[in-house]
Design a protein around this motif. Structure first.
Motif, short mmCIF file in Angstrom:
data_model
loop_
_atom_site.label_atom_id
_atom_site.label_comp_id
_atom_site.label_asym_id
_atom_site.label_seq_id
_atom_site.Cartn_x
_atom_site.Cartn_y
_atom_site.Cartn_z
N UNK A 1 -0.16 -11.50 12.21
CA UNK A 1 0.05 -12.54 13.04
C UNK A 1 1.26 -13.21 12.92
N UNK A 2 1.68 -13.99 11.90
CA UNK A 2 2.49 -14.93 11.68
C UNK A 2 3.89 -14.25 11.37
N UNK A 3 3.77 -13.02 10.38
CA UNK A 3 4.94 -12.57 9.92
C UNK A 3 5.36 -11.21 10.59
N UNK A 4 4.38 -10.69 11.23
CA UNK A 4 4.44 -9.61 11.95
C UNK A 4 4.34 -8.40 11.10
N UNK A 5 3.96 -8.25 9.96
CA UNK A 5 3.77 -7.34 9.36
C UNK A 5 3.18 -5.93 9.60
N UNK A 6 3.52 -4.76 9.72
CA UNK A 6 2.51 -3.50 10.22
C UNK A 6 1.75 -3.24 9.22
N UNK A 7 0.99 -2.40 9.34
CA UNK A 7 -0.05 -1.87 8.16
C UNK A 7 0.82 -0.99 7.08
N UNK A 8 1.68 -0.54 7.36
CA UNK A 8 2.48 0.22 6.16
C UNK A 8 3.47 -0.92 5.30
N UNK A 9 3.71 -2.00 6.04
CA UNK A 9 4.51 -2.95 5.17
C UNK A 9 3.49 -3.63 4.28
N UNK A 10 2.24 -3.88 4.87
CA UNK A 10 1.15 -4.53 3.94
C UNK A 10 0.79 -3.50 2.82
N UNK A 11 0.56 -2.22 3.02
CA UNK A 11 0.48 -1.57 1.78
C UNK A 11 1.54 -1.61 0.93
N UNK A 12 2.65 -1.41 1.30
CA UNK A 12 3.68 -1.52 0.34
C UNK A 12 3.75 -3.01 -0.53
N UNK A 13 3.49 -3.87 0.35
CA UNK A 13 3.04 -5.13 -0.28
C UNK A 13 2.25 -5.23 -1.40
N UNK A 14 1.06 -4.70 -0.98
CA UNK A 14 -0.08 -4.64 -1.85
C UNK A 14 0.43 -3.84 -3.32
N UNK A 15 1.09 -2.74 -2.99
CA UNK A 15 1.62 -2.00 -4.11
C UNK A 15 2.50 -2.57 -4.96
N UNK A 16 3.32 -3.43 -4.25
CA UNK A 16 4.63 -4.13 -5.13
C UNK A 16 3.82 -5.28 -5.83
N UNK A 17 2.94 -5.94 -5.35
CA UNK A 17 2.05 -6.99 -6.20
C UNK A 17 1.37 -6.44 -7.28
N UNK A 18 0.65 -5.20 -7.20
CA UNK A 18 0.07 -4.83 -8.01
C UNK A 18 0.79 -4.22 -9.34
N UNK A 19 1.98 -3.75 -8.93
CA UNK A 19 2.93 -3.42 -10.08
C UNK A 19 3.38 -4.44 -10.93
N UNK A 20 4.10 -5.59 -9.96
CA UNK A 20 4.55 -6.67 -10.76
C UNK A 20 3.67 -7.28 -11.64
N UNK A 21 2.56 -7.51 -11.42
CA UNK A 21 1.41 -8.30 -12.08
C UNK A 21 0.36 -7.19 -12.92
N UNK A 22 0.77 -5.78 -13.00
CA UNK A 22 -0.02 -4.96 -13.70
C UNK A 22 -1.37 -5.06 -13.52
N UNK A 23 -1.92 -5.14 -12.11
CA UNK A 23 -3.21 -5.21 -11.72
C UNK A 23 -3.51 -4.19 -10.79
N UNK A 24 -4.62 -4.07 -10.43
CA UNK A 24 -5.14 -3.12 -9.34
C UNK A 24 -5.98 -3.89 -8.47
N UNK A 25 -5.98 -3.57 -7.26
CA UNK A 25 -6.75 -4.20 -6.13
C UNK A 25 -8.06 -3.12 -5.90
#
Length: 80
Positions: free
Chosen positions: A35-59
């Protein structure tokens, strides 16, 4: 583990780079990613993957589906 504020700052920096959000936008734990940043589902998915990679974790799929705000990502990072 890092403070919530430090994680939030790193998350914003990552989103400015990868999701092309405005660096001057208000970014708090309550910032809604869709709602605030206007991210779509694909952008959210890439964000999660980037976070997982950066911190070496998995959600888990349930964790990914529950993410609505920047604070929820920070909370998940603190749990890992």
């Amino acid at each position: 583990m890092q403070t919530n504020e430090a994680l939030l700052k790193q998350l914003k920096e990552q989103m400015v780079e990868s999701c092309k959000i405005d660096p001057s936008c208000e970014f708090t734990e309550s910032t809604n990613l869709v709602q605030d940043l206007k991210l779509d589902s694909i952008e959210l998915l890439y964000l999660v993957m980037d976070v997982e990679k950066k911190y070496g974790i998995g959600f888990s799929n349930d964790e990914i589906l529950s993410i609505k705000t920047a604070g929820e990502i920070v909370a998940l990072l603190q749990k890992k």
